[in-house]
Design an enzyme around this catalytic site. Structure first.
Site, short mmCIF file in Angstrom:
data_model
loop_
_atom_site.label_atom_id
_atom_site.label_comp_id
_atom_site.label_asym_id
_atom_site.label_seq_id
_atom_site.Cartn_x
_atom_site.Cartn_y
_atom_site.Cartn_z
N TYR A 133 -8.49 5.48 7.87
CA TYR A 133 -8.59 5.77 9.30
C TYR A 133 -9.57 6.93 9.43
O TYR A 133 -9.28 8.04 8.99
CB TYR A 133 -7.23 6.19 9.87
CG TYR A 133 -6.21 5.06 9.97
CD1 TYR A 133 -5.48 4.64 8.86
CD2 TYR A 133 -5.98 4.41 11.19
CE1 TYR A 133 -4.54 3.61 8.97
CE2 TYR A 133 -5.05 3.39 11.30
CZ TYR A 133 -4.34 2.99 10.19
OH TYR A 133 -3.42 1.97 10.30
N HIS A 171 0.85 -1.19 0.00
CA HIS A 171 0.00 0.00 0.00
C HIS A 171 0.88 1.24 0.00
O HIS A 171 1.76 1.38 0.85
CB HIS A 171 -0.91 0.02 1.23
CG HIS A 171 -2.07 -0.92 1.13
ND1 HIS A 171 -3.29 -0.65 1.69
CD2 HIS A 171 -2.20 -2.10 0.50
CE1 HIS A 171 -4.13 -1.64 1.42
NE2 HIS A 171 -3.48 -2.55 0.70
N LYS A 221 1.58 -0.91 15.13
CA LYS A 221 3.00 -0.98 15.48
C LYS A 221 3.43 -2.24 16.22
O LYS A 221 4.62 -2.56 16.28
CB LYS A 221 3.38 0.23 16.36
CG LYS A 221 3.44 1.53 15.60
CD LYS A 221 4.72 1.62 14.80
CE LYS A 221 4.66 2.65 13.70
NZ LYS A 221 4.38 2.15 12.37
N PRO A 239 -3.82 -0.32 19.06
CA PRO A 239 -3.57 -0.79 17.69
C PRO A 239 -3.54 0.29 16.60
O PRO A 239 -3.15 0.01 15.46
CB PRO A 239 -4.73 -1.78 17.43
CG PRO A 239 -5.77 -1.40 18.42
CD PRO A 239 -5.08 -0.83 19.60
N TYR A 258 4.65 5.96 10.29
CA TYR A 258 3.75 4.89 9.86
C TYR A 258 4.50 3.81 9.07
O TYR A 258 4.27 2.61 9.29
CB TYR A 258 2.60 5.47 9.02
CG TYR A 258 1.47 4.49 8.83
CD1 TYR A 258 0.56 4.23 9.85
CD2 TYR A 258 1.32 3.81 7.62
CE1 TYR A 258 -0.47 3.32 9.68
CE2 TYR A 258 0.29 2.89 7.45
CZ TYR A 258 -0.60 2.65 8.49
OH TYR A 258 -1.62 1.74 8.33
P1 FAD Z 1 2.40 -12.70 20.93
O1 FAD Z 1 1.96 -12.62 19.52
O2 FAD Z 1 1.41 -12.42 22.01
O3 FAD Z 1 3.05 -14.14 21.15
C1 FAD Z 1 3.34 -14.66 22.43
C2 FAD Z 1 3.25 -16.17 22.38
O4 FAD Z 1 3.60 -16.66 23.68
C3 FAD Z 1 1.83 -16.66 22.10
O5 FAD Z 1 1.84 -17.60 21.05
C4 FAD Z 1 1.38 -17.26 23.44
O6 FAD Z 1 0.50 -18.36 23.27
C5 FAD Z 1 2.72 -17.67 24.04
N1 FAD Z 1 2.66 -17.76 25.51
C6 FAD Z 1 2.05 -16.94 26.37
N2 FAD Z 1 2.17 -17.38 27.62
C7 FAD Z 1 2.90 -18.51 27.56
C8 FAD Z 1 3.33 -19.44 28.52
N3 FAD Z 1 3.03 -19.31 29.82
N4 FAD Z 1 4.05 -20.50 28.11
C9 FAD Z 1 4.34 -20.68 26.79
N5 FAD Z 1 3.93 -19.84 25.83
C10 FAD Z 1 3.22 -18.76 26.21
N6 FAD Z 1 0.71 -5.11 15.23
C11 FAD Z 1 1.21 -4.63 14.07
O7 FAD Z 1 2.45 -4.51 13.98
N7 FAD Z 1 0.43 -4.25 13.00
C12 FAD Z 1 -0.92 -4.35 13.06
O8 FAD Z 1 -1.60 -4.06 12.08
C13 FAD Z 1 -1.50 -4.83 14.28
N8 FAD Z 1 -2.82 -4.97 14.39
C14 FAD Z 1 -3.33 -5.62 15.46
C15 FAD Z 1 -4.68 -5.89 15.48
C16 FAD Z 1 -5.24 -6.60 16.54
C17 FAD Z 1 -6.69 -6.88 16.53
C18 FAD Z 1 -4.39 -7.08 17.61
C19 FAD Z 1 -4.97 -7.90 18.75
C20 FAD Z 1 -3.05 -6.81 17.60
C21 FAD Z 1 -2.51 -6.08 16.54
N9 FAD Z 1 -1.14 -5.83 16.47
C22 FAD Z 1 -0.62 -5.25 15.36
C23 FAD Z 1 -0.26 -6.23 17.58
C24 FAD Z 1 0.47 -7.56 17.34
O9 FAD Z 1 -0.46 -8.57 17.04
C25 FAD Z 1 1.31 -7.94 18.56
O10 FAD Z 1 2.10 -6.84 18.95
C26 FAD Z 1 2.23 -9.14 18.27
O11 FAD Z 1 1.46 -10.32 18.25
C27 FAD Z 1 3.33 -9.28 19.33
O12 FAD Z 1 4.10 -10.44 19.09
P2 FAD Z 1 4.80 -11.23 20.28
O13 FAD Z 1 5.50 -12.39 19.66
O14 FAD Z 1 5.57 -10.29 21.12
O15 FAD Z 1 3.61 -11.71 21.22
C1 DHB Z 2 -4.90 -3.43 10.82
C2 DHB Z 2 -4.75 -3.26 12.18
C3 DHB Z 2 -4.28 -2.06 12.66
O1 DHB Z 2 -4.12 -1.87 13.98
C4 DHB Z 2 -4.00 -1.00 11.79
O2 DHB Z 2 -3.59 0.18 12.29
C5 DHB Z 2 -4.13 -1.20 10.44
C6 DHB Z 2 -4.59 -2.42 9.95
C7 DHB Z 2 -5.43 -4.71 10.31
O3 DHB Z 2 -5.68 -5.62 11.12
O4 DHB Z 2 -5.62 -4.83 9.10
#
Ligand code: FAD
Ligand code: DHB
Length: 396
Positions: free
Chosen positions: A202, A73, A298, A294, A386
Protein backbone atom coordinates in the site's frame (compact mmCIF):
# COMPACT_ATOMS: atom_id res chain seq x y z
CA UNK A 1 -45.63 -20.13 -7.73
CA UNK A 2 -42.69 -21.58 -5.77
CA UNK A 3 -42.69 -21.88 -1.97
CA UNK A 4 -39.61 -21.84 0.19
CA UNK A 5 -38.53 -20.76 3.66
CA UNK A 6 -36.08 -18.01 2.68
CA UNK A 7 -36.15 -16.20 -0.67
CA UNK A 8 -32.77 -14.67 -1.47
CA UNK A 9 -32.18 -11.90 -4.00
CA UNK A 10 -28.63 -11.88 -5.39
CA UNK A 11 -26.03 -14.60 -5.89
CA UNK A 12 -23.04 -12.60 -4.69
CA UNK A 13 -20.96 -13.66 -1.69
CA UNK A 14 -23.74 -12.61 0.74
CA UNK A 15 -26.62 -14.45 -0.95
CA UNK A 16 -24.69 -17.63 -1.69
CA UNK A 17 -23.18 -17.80 1.78
CA UNK A 18 -26.59 -17.22 3.38
CA UNK A 19 -28.18 -20.01 1.36
CA UNK A 20 -25.36 -22.43 2.17
CA UNK A 21 -25.31 -21.66 5.90
CA UNK A 22 -29.09 -22.11 6.10
CA UNK A 23 -28.92 -25.39 4.19
CA UNK A 24 -26.36 -26.76 6.66
CA UNK A 25 -28.98 -26.12 9.38
CA UNK A 26 -31.80 -27.77 7.41
CA UNK A 27 -33.45 -24.56 6.16
CA UNK A 28 -34.31 -24.27 2.49
CA UNK A 29 -33.94 -21.26 0.23
CA UNK A 30 -34.22 -20.20 -3.40
CA UNK A 31 -31.91 -17.59 -4.95
CA UNK A 32 -32.81 -15.24 -7.81
CA UNK A 33 -29.93 -13.57 -9.69
CA UNK A 34 -30.20 -11.16 -12.58
CA UNK A 35 -26.94 -12.17 -14.26
CA UNK A 36 -25.82 -15.50 -15.76
CA UNK A 37 -23.70 -18.03 -13.91
CA UNK A 38 -20.83 -17.44 -16.36
CA UNK A 39 -21.01 -13.71 -15.72
CA UNK A 40 -20.94 -13.85 -11.90
CA UNK A 41 -18.16 -16.45 -12.00
CA UNK A 42 -15.99 -14.22 -14.21
CA UNK A 43 -16.46 -10.75 -12.64
CA UNK A 44 -13.18 -9.50 -11.17
CA UNK A 45 -13.62 -7.92 -7.74
CA UNK A 46 -12.06 -8.50 -4.37
CA UNK A 47 -8.88 -10.34 -3.53
CA UNK A 48 -8.32 -10.33 0.21
CA UNK A 49 -10.06 -12.66 2.67
CA UNK A 50 -9.75 -11.84 6.37
CA UNK A 51 -8.85 -14.45 8.95
CA UNK A 52 -12.49 -14.88 10.18
CA UNK A 53 -13.77 -15.26 6.59
CA UNK A 54 -11.14 -17.90 5.83
CA UNK A 55 -12.00 -19.85 8.99
CA UNK A 56 -15.73 -19.58 8.18
CA UNK A 57 -15.32 -20.89 4.62
CA UNK A 58 -13.25 -23.82 5.93
CA UNK A 59 -15.81 -24.63 8.62
CA UNK A 60 -18.63 -24.55 6.05
CA UNK A 61 -16.84 -27.08 3.84
CA UNK A 62 -16.21 -24.62 1.00
CA UNK A 63 -12.59 -23.78 1.75
CA UNK A 64 -10.77 -26.66 0.18
CA UNK A 65 -9.75 -24.99 -3.11
CA UNK A 66 -9.05 -21.71 -1.25
CA UNK A 67 -6.61 -23.59 0.99
CA UNK A 68 -4.96 -25.20 -2.02
CA UNK A 69 -4.86 -22.28 -4.45
CA UNK A 70 -5.03 -19.19 -2.22
CA UNK A 71 -1.95 -17.46 -0.83
CA UNK A 72 -1.55 -16.85 2.87
CA UNK A 73 0.09 -13.46 3.51
CA UNK A 74 1.74 -12.79 6.82
CA UNK A 75 2.37 -9.12 6.24
CA UNK A 76 1.64 -6.01 4.24
CA UNK A 77 3.96 -3.19 3.37
CA UNK A 78 3.27 0.51 3.76
CA UNK A 79 5.36 2.55 1.36
CA UNK A 80 5.94 6.29 1.64
CA UNK A 81 8.79 8.77 1.28
CA UNK A 82 10.67 6.30 -0.93
CA UNK A 83 10.83 3.56 1.74
CA UNK A 84 8.82 0.43 2.49
CA UNK A 85 7.82 -0.60 6.02
CA UNK A 86 6.51 -4.05 6.89
CA UNK A 87 3.52 -4.70 9.14
CA UNK A 88 3.90 -8.24 10.49
CA UNK A 89 0.34 -9.49 10.83
CA UNK A 90 0.74 -12.72 12.89
CA UNK A 91 3.28 -11.14 15.21
CA UNK A 92 0.90 -8.26 15.99
CA UNK A 93 -2.35 -10.25 16.15
CA UNK A 94 -1.50 -13.46 17.97
CA UNK A 95 -0.95 -15.51 14.82
CA UNK A 96 -3.53 -14.24 12.34
CA UNK A 97 -2.99 -13.61 8.64
CA UNK A 98 -5.00 -12.86 5.47
CA UNK A 99 -5.46 -14.97 2.35
CA UNK A 100 -5.32 -13.70 -1.22
CA UNK A 101 -7.97 -15.65 -3.12
CA UNK A 102 -10.08 -13.88 -5.77
CA UNK A 103 -13.75 -13.21 -5.09
CA UNK A 104 -14.85 -14.89 -8.35
CA UNK A 105 -13.15 -18.10 -7.16
CA UNK A 106 -15.10 -17.84 -3.87
CA UNK A 107 -18.23 -17.40 -6.02
CA UNK A 108 -17.41 -20.53 -8.06
CA UNK A 109 -16.91 -22.57 -4.88
CA UNK A 110 -20.15 -21.28 -3.32
CA UNK A 111 -22.26 -21.74 -6.49
CA UNK A 112 -21.02 -25.35 -6.76
CA UNK A 113 -21.84 -25.99 -3.07
CA UNK A 114 -25.30 -24.37 -3.27
CA UNK A 115 -26.25 -26.33 -6.39
CA UNK A 116 -24.91 -29.55 -4.81
CA UNK A 117 -27.21 -28.81 -1.84
CA UNK A 118 -30.13 -29.14 -4.28
CA UNK A 119 -30.95 -25.42 -3.93
CA UNK A 120 -32.34 -23.60 -6.96
CA UNK A 121 -30.49 -20.56 -8.26
CA UNK A 122 -32.63 -18.80 -10.86
CA UNK A 123 -30.04 -17.06 -13.08
CA UNK A 124 -30.87 -14.39 -15.65
CA UNK A 125 -34.04 -13.06 -14.02
CA UNK A 126 -35.40 -9.53 -14.50
CA UNK A 127 -38.02 -7.18 -13.00
CA UNK A 128 -37.39 -8.41 -9.47
CA UNK A 129 -39.74 -6.89 -6.90
CA UNK A 130 -40.44 -7.51 -3.23
CA UNK A 131 -44.03 -7.94 -2.04
CA UNK A 132 -45.65 -8.04 1.39
CA UNK A 133 -42.54 -7.57 3.52
CA UNK A 134 -44.71 -6.01 6.25
CA UNK A 135 -46.86 -9.14 6.56
CA UNK A 136 -46.11 -12.77 7.43
CA UNK A 137 -45.99 -14.08 3.86
CA UNK A 138 -43.65 -12.00 1.72
CA UNK A 139 -42.85 -12.91 -1.86
CA UNK A 140 -40.39 -12.14 -4.62
CA UNK A 141 -41.80 -11.53 -8.10
CA UNK A 142 -39.63 -11.66 -11.20
CA UNK A 143 -39.58 -12.50 -14.89
CA UNK A 144 -37.67 -15.31 -16.47
CA UNK A 145 -37.66 -15.88 -20.24
CA UNK A 146 -40.60 -13.49 -20.51
CA UNK A 147 -42.79 -15.36 -17.98
CA UNK A 148 -43.88 -13.84 -14.66
CA UNK A 149 -42.80 -15.90 -11.63
CA UNK A 150 -43.28 -15.67 -7.85
CA UNK A 151 -41.52 -17.16 -4.84
CA UNK A 152 -43.51 -17.18 -1.62
CA UNK A 153 -41.37 -17.35 1.49
CA UNK A 154 -41.22 -16.64 5.22
CA UNK A 155 -38.25 -14.25 4.96
CA UNK A 156 -36.43 -12.36 2.22
CA UNK A 157 -32.64 -12.04 2.24
CA UNK A 158 -31.85 -8.79 0.42
CA UNK A 159 -28.35 -9.64 -0.87
CA UNK A 160 -28.53 -7.77 -4.17
CA UNK A 161 -25.61 -5.36 -3.77
CA UNK A 162 -25.60 -1.57 -3.73
CA UNK A 163 -27.85 -1.09 -6.79
CA UNK A 164 -30.41 -3.84 -6.12
CA UNK A 165 -34.10 -3.34 -5.27
CA UNK A 166 -34.07 -4.67 -1.68
CA UNK A 167 -32.89 -1.59 0.19
CA UNK A 168 -35.31 0.56 -1.84
CA UNK A 169 -38.19 -1.64 -0.61
CA UNK A 170 -37.68 -0.23 2.89
CA UNK A 171 -39.73 2.99 3.18
CA UNK A 172 -37.44 6.00 2.79
CA UNK A 173 -38.72 7.52 6.04
CA UNK A 174 -37.40 4.52 8.02
CA UNK A 175 -34.02 4.29 6.32
CA UNK A 176 -31.21 6.19 7.99
CA UNK A 177 -28.59 6.45 5.28
CA UNK A 178 -25.07 7.80 5.70
CA UNK A 179 -23.01 8.54 2.59
CA UNK A 180 -19.57 9.89 1.81
CA UNK A 181 -18.34 10.09 -1.78
CA UNK A 182 -14.56 10.41 -2.21
CA UNK A 183 -13.13 12.70 -4.89
CA UNK A 184 -11.03 9.81 -6.21
CA UNK A 185 -11.42 6.39 -7.79
CA UNK A 186 -9.22 3.32 -8.29
CA UNK A 187 -7.88 2.35 -11.69
CA UNK A 188 -7.48 -1.43 -11.51
CA UNK A 189 -5.45 -3.60 -13.88
CA UNK A 190 -4.72 -7.28 -14.30
CA UNK A 191 -1.45 -8.07 -16.05
CA UNK A 192 0.66 -11.03 -17.06
CA UNK A 193 3.79 -10.69 -14.93
CA UNK A 194 5.52 -12.41 -12.02
CA UNK A 195 4.85 -10.96 -8.54
CA UNK A 196 6.85 -7.82 -7.74
CA UNK A 197 6.65 -8.46 -4.01
CA UNK A 198 5.86 -11.35 -1.66
CA UNK A 199 3.29 -9.18 0.12
CA UNK A 200 0.76 -6.49 -0.78
CA UNK A 201 2.19 -2.97 -0.97
CA UNK A 202 0.00 0.00 0.00
CA UNK A 203 1.91 3.03 -1.28
CA UNK A 204 1.32 6.71 -0.58
CA UNK A 205 2.95 9.25 -2.89
CA UNK A 206 2.47 12.88 -3.87
CA UNK A 207 1.00 11.65 -7.18
CA UNK A 208 -1.55 9.51 -5.34
CA UNK A 209 -2.05 6.02 -3.94
CA UNK A 210 -0.92 2.70 -5.44
CA UNK A 211 -1.77 -0.85 -4.38
CA UNK A 212 0.41 -3.70 -5.59
CA UNK A 213 -1.55 -6.92 -5.17
CA UNK A 214 -1.38 -10.33 -6.77
CA UNK A 215 -3.52 -13.17 -8.08
CA UNK A 216 -1.25 -16.04 -9.16
CA UNK A 217 2.47 -16.50 -9.92
CA UNK A 218 1.69 -15.33 -13.49
CA UNK A 219 -1.09 -12.75 -12.98
CA UNK A 220 -0.81 -9.57 -10.94
CA UNK A 221 -3.50 -7.16 -9.72
CA UNK A 222 -2.62 -3.51 -9.23
CA UNK A 223 -4.48 -0.28 -8.67
CA UNK A 224 -3.65 3.40 -8.77
CA UNK A 225 -5.72 6.29 -7.50
CA UNK A 226 -7.38 8.18 -10.35
CA UNK A 227 -10.06 10.70 -11.18
CA UNK A 228 -13.32 8.76 -10.71
CA UNK A 229 -14.68 10.36 -13.91
CA UNK A 230 -11.68 9.37 -16.02
CA UNK A 231 -12.03 6.74 -18.74
CA UNK A 232 -9.84 3.65 -19.21
CA UNK A 233 -9.58 4.68 -22.88
CA UNK A 234 -7.36 7.59 -21.81
CA UNK A 235 -4.79 5.20 -20.42
CA UNK A 236 -2.47 3.35 -22.80
CA UNK A 237 -0.36 0.57 -21.27
CA UNK A 238 2.74 2.79 -21.52
CA UNK A 239 1.03 5.62 -19.69
CA UNK A 240 -0.16 3.23 -16.95
CA UNK A 241 3.32 1.80 -16.36
CA UNK A 242 4.87 5.29 -16.36
CA UNK A 243 2.37 6.33 -13.66
CA UNK A 244 3.10 3.26 -11.53
CA UNK A 245 6.87 3.86 -11.87
CA UNK A 246 6.53 7.52 -10.87
CA UNK A 247 4.43 6.73 -7.82
CA UNK A 248 6.56 3.81 -6.67
CA UNK A 249 9.94 5.57 -7.00
CA UNK A 250 12.05 4.43 -4.03
CA UNK A 251 15.51 4.41 -2.52
CA UNK A 252 15.82 0.61 -2.30
CA UNK A 253 16.42 -0.17 -5.98
CA UNK A 254 13.13 -2.10 -5.96
CA UNK A 255 11.28 -2.18 -9.31
CA UNK A 256 7.80 -3.17 -10.35
CA UNK A 257 7.65 -6.11 -12.76
CA UNK A 258 5.64 -5.14 -15.81
CA UNK A 259 3.76 -7.21 -18.38
CA UNK A 260 0.83 -7.33 -20.80
CA UNK A 261 -2.23 -5.64 -19.32
CA UNK A 262 -5.40 -7.60 -20.11
CA UNK A 263 -8.01 -5.91 -17.94
CA UNK A 264 -8.60 -2.27 -16.99
CA UNK A 265 -11.43 -0.79 -14.95
CA UNK A 266 -12.23 2.24 -12.79
CA UNK A 267 -14.11 1.93 -9.53
CA UNK A 268 -15.70 4.69 -7.46
CA UNK A 269 -14.99 5.13 -3.76
CA UNK A 270 -17.84 5.52 -1.32
CA UNK A 271 -18.58 5.01 2.34
CA UNK A 272 -22.27 4.17 2.78
CA UNK A 273 -24.32 2.67 5.59
CA UNK A 274 -28.06 2.10 5.70
CA UNK A 275 -28.61 1.80 9.44
CA UNK A 276 -31.87 0.00 9.01
CA UNK A 277 -30.78 -3.42 7.81
CA UNK A 278 -34.19 -4.96 8.43
CA UNK A 279 -37.80 -4.09 7.76
CA UNK A 280 -40.61 -6.52 8.51
CA UNK A 281 -39.60 -9.82 6.90
CA UNK A 282 -36.82 -8.28 4.79
CA UNK A 283 -33.20 -8.56 5.98
CA UNK A 284 -30.36 -6.81 4.14
CA UNK A 285 -26.86 -8.29 4.06
CA UNK A 286 -23.64 -7.14 2.39
CA UNK A 287 -23.32 -4.31 -0.13
CA UNK A 288 -27.11 -3.82 -0.26
CA UNK A 289 -26.77 -2.22 3.18
CA UNK A 290 -23.23 -0.83 3.19
CA UNK A 291 -20.31 0.07 0.95
CA UNK A 292 -16.70 0.81 1.87
CA UNK A 293 -13.90 2.34 -0.18
CA UNK A 294 -11.69 -0.60 -1.20
CA UNK A 295 -8.56 0.47 0.70
CA UNK A 296 -9.12 -1.78 3.71
CA UNK A 297 -10.24 -4.83 1.63
CA UNK A 298 -13.31 -5.10 3.82
CA UNK A 299 -16.41 -5.33 1.56
CA UNK A 300 -16.78 -9.08 1.09
CA UNK A 301 -15.65 -9.69 4.62
CA UNK A 302 -18.33 -7.40 6.05
CA UNK A 303 -20.92 -9.27 3.98
CA UNK A 304 -19.75 -12.53 5.59
CA UNK A 305 -20.15 -11.01 9.08
CA UNK A 306 -23.75 -10.01 8.33
CA UNK A 307 -24.59 -13.48 7.06
CA UNK A 308 -23.17 -15.17 10.18
CA UNK A 309 -25.59 -13.17 12.34
CA UNK A 310 -28.55 -13.43 9.96
CA UNK A 311 -28.31 -17.18 9.39
CA UNK A 312 -28.13 -17.79 13.15
CA UNK A 313 -31.15 -15.54 13.74
CA UNK A 314 -33.20 -17.43 11.14
CA UNK A 315 -32.11 -20.81 12.55
CA UNK A 316 -33.15 -19.71 16.08
CA UNK A 317 -36.56 -18.71 14.73
CA UNK A 318 -37.25 -22.08 13.08
CA UNK A 319 -35.68 -24.26 15.79
CA UNK A 320 -36.99 -22.57 18.92
CA UNK A 321 -39.46 -19.94 17.79
CA UNK A 322 -36.90 -17.52 19.22
CA UNK A 323 -37.17 -14.09 17.55
CA UNK A 324 -34.52 -12.27 19.55
CA UNK A 325 -31.86 -12.72 16.86
CA UNK A 326 -34.18 -11.47 14.12
CA UNK A 327 -35.30 -8.48 16.14
CA UNK A 328 -31.76 -7.48 17.09
CA UNK A 329 -30.13 -8.34 13.72
CA UNK A 330 -29.87 -4.79 12.39
CA UNK A 331 -28.49 -3.26 15.59
CA UNK A 332 -25.93 -6.05 16.07
CA UNK A 333 -24.80 -6.35 12.44
CA UNK A 334 -24.25 -2.65 12.03
CA UNK A 335 -21.70 -2.57 14.88
CA UNK A 336 -19.18 -4.68 13.00
CA UNK A 337 -20.08 -2.77 9.85
CA UNK A 338 -19.17 0.54 11.47
CA UNK A 339 -15.81 -0.88 12.56
CA UNK A 340 -15.04 -1.87 8.95
CA UNK A 341 -16.39 1.44 7.67
CA UNK A 342 -14.21 3.48 9.99
CA UNK A 343 -11.11 1.39 9.25
CA UNK A 344 -11.64 1.69 5.47
CA UNK A 345 -12.12 5.47 5.74
CA UNK A 346 -9.02 5.73 7.95
CA UNK A 347 -6.85 3.70 5.58
CA UNK A 348 -8.19 5.68 2.61
CA UNK A 349 -7.32 9.01 4.21
CA UNK A 350 -3.90 7.87 5.33
CA UNK A 351 -2.92 6.62 1.88
CA UNK A 352 -4.61 8.91 -0.67
CA UNK A 353 -3.80 12.52 -1.49
CA UNK A 354 -6.86 14.47 -2.54
CA UNK A 355 -6.90 17.48 -4.87
CA UNK A 356 -7.14 20.83 -3.16
CA UNK A 357 -6.00 19.65 0.27
CA UNK A 358 -4.22 22.10 2.51
CA UNK A 359 -0.61 21.52 3.50
CA UNK A 360 -1.50 20.78 7.12
CA UNK A 361 -3.66 17.81 6.06
CA UNK A 362 -0.72 16.41 4.11
CA UNK A 363 1.58 16.79 7.12
CA UNK A 364 -0.99 15.04 9.34
CA UNK A 365 -1.04 12.16 6.86
CA UNK A 366 2.73 11.79 6.89
CA UNK A 367 2.78 11.92 10.68
CA UNK A 368 0.09 9.23 10.85
CA UNK A 369 2.08 7.00 8.49
CA UNK A 370 5.30 7.49 10.45
CA UNK A 371 3.52 6.75 13.72
CA UNK A 372 1.86 3.63 12.29
CA UNK A 373 5.16 2.10 11.23
CA UNK A 374 7.14 3.12 14.30
CA UNK A 375 4.76 2.44 17.18
CA UNK A 376 3.90 -1.14 18.03
CA UNK A 377 0.53 -0.04 19.42
CA UNK A 378 -0.38 1.81 16.22
CA UNK A 379 0.82 -1.04 13.98
CA UNK A 380 -1.09 -3.55 16.11
CA UNK A 381 -4.28 -1.54 15.71
CA UNK A 382 -3.91 -1.53 11.94
CA UNK A 383 -3.08 -5.24 11.92
CA UNK A 384 -6.01 -6.17 14.19
CA UNK A 385 -8.45 -4.43 11.87
CA UNK A 386 -6.78 -5.64 8.69
CA UNK A 387 -6.90 -9.34 9.58
CA UNK A 388 -10.53 -8.79 10.64
CA UNK A 389 -12.22 -8.39 14.00
CA UNK A 390 -14.04 -11.59 15.07
CA UNK A 391 -17.55 -12.22 13.78
CA UNK A 392 -20.10 -11.68 16.49
CA UNK A 393 -21.99 -14.84 17.38
CA UNK A 394 -19.58 -17.29 15.77
CA UNK A 395 -16.66 -19.16 17.28
CA UNK A 396 -14.19 -19.94 14.52
P1 FAD B 1 -22.50 -8.26 -4.72
O1 FAD B 1 -21.21 -8.96 -4.89
O2 FAD B 1 -22.70 -6.94 -5.38
O3 FAD B 1 -23.65 -9.27 -5.19
C1 FAD B 1 -24.98 -8.86 -5.42
C2 FAD B 1 -25.60 -9.76 -6.47
O4 FAD B 1 -26.96 -9.35 -6.63
C3 FAD B 1 -24.93 -9.61 -7.84
O5 FAD B 1 -24.59 -10.88 -8.35
C4 FAD B 1 -25.98 -8.88 -8.67
O6 FAD B 1 -25.95 -9.27 -10.04
C5 FAD B 1 -27.27 -9.32 -7.99
N1 FAD B 1 -28.37 -8.38 -8.21
C6 FAD B 1 -28.34 -7.04 -8.20
N2 FAD B 1 -29.53 -6.52 -8.51
C7 FAD B 1 -30.36 -7.57 -8.69
C8 FAD B 1 -31.71 -7.68 -9.05
N3 FAD B 1 -32.47 -6.61 -9.30
N4 FAD B 1 -32.24 -8.91 -9.17
C9 FAD B 1 -31.49 -10.02 -8.96
N5 FAD B 1 -30.19 -9.98 -8.63
C10 FAD B 1 -29.63 -8.76 -8.50
N6 FAD B 1 -13.94 -6.73 -0.57
C11 FAD B 1 -13.10 -7.43 0.22
O7 FAD B 1 -13.57 -7.98 1.23
N7 FAD B 1 -11.75 -7.58 -0.04
C12 FAD B 1 -11.19 -6.99 -1.13
O8 FAD B 1 -10.00 -7.17 -1.37
C13 FAD B 1 -12.03 -6.21 -1.97
N8 FAD B 1 -11.54 -5.63 -3.07
C14 FAD B 1 -12.39 -5.09 -3.97
C15 FAD B 1 -11.87 -4.64 -5.17
C16 FAD B 1 -12.72 -4.11 -6.14
C17 FAD B 1 -12.14 -3.64 -7.42
C18 FAD B 1 -14.15 -4.06 -5.91
C19 FAD B 1 -15.10 -3.55 -6.97
C20 FAD B 1 -14.67 -4.52 -4.72
C21 FAD B 1 -13.80 -5.02 -3.75
N9 FAD B 1 -14.29 -5.52 -2.54
C22 FAD B 1 -13.45 -6.14 -1.68
C23 FAD B 1 -15.73 -5.41 -2.23
C24 FAD B 1 -16.52 -6.70 -2.53
O9 FAD B 1 -16.31 -7.09 -3.86
C25 FAD B 1 -18.01 -6.49 -2.24
O10 FAD B 1 -18.17 -5.92 -0.97
C26 FAD B 1 -18.79 -7.81 -2.31
O11 FAD B 1 -18.96 -8.19 -3.65
C27 FAD B 1 -20.19 -7.68 -1.66
O12 FAD B 1 -20.91 -8.88 -1.82
P2 FAD B 1 -22.49 -8.87 -1.90
O13 FAD B 1 -22.91 -10.29 -2.08
O14 FAD B 1 -23.06 -8.10 -0.78
O15 FAD B 1 -22.85 -8.01 -3.19
C1 DHB C 1 -7.17 -6.16 -3.35
C2 DHB C 1 -8.17 -5.22 -3.24
C3 DHB C 1 -8.20 -4.39 -2.14
O1 DHB C 1 -9.17 -3.47 -2.01
C4 DHB C 1 -7.20 -4.45 -1.16
O2 DHB C 1 -7.22 -3.60 -0.13
C5 DHB C 1 -6.23 -5.41 -1.27
C6 DHB C 1 -6.20 -6.26 -2.37
C7 DHB C 1 -7.13 -7.04 -4.53
O3 DHB C 1 -8.04 -6.93 -5.38
O4 DHB C 1 -6.19 -7.83 -4.65
Amino acid sequence: MTKTQVGIIGAGPAGLLLSHMLHLQGIESVIVEQRSREDIEATIKAGVLEHPTVELLKELGVGERMMREGYVHNGIELSFGGKRHRIDLPELTGGKSITVYPQHEVIKDLVAAVLANGTTIEFGVSDVSLQGIDGTQPSIRYSKNGAAQEIQCDFIGGCDGFHGPSRQAIPAAIRQEHLKVYPAGWFGILCEAPPSSDELIYAQSDRGFVLVSTRTPDVQRMYFQCDPNDSVDNWSDDRIWAEFRARLANDDGWQLKEGRIFQKSIIAMRSFVCETMQHGRLFLAGDSAHIVPPTGAKGLNLAAGDVVLLSKAIVDFYRRDDRVGLDSYSARAVKRVWRGEHFSWWMTNMLHDFDGEDTITRRFRRSQLEYTVSSRAAAASLAENYVGVPFEGWQG
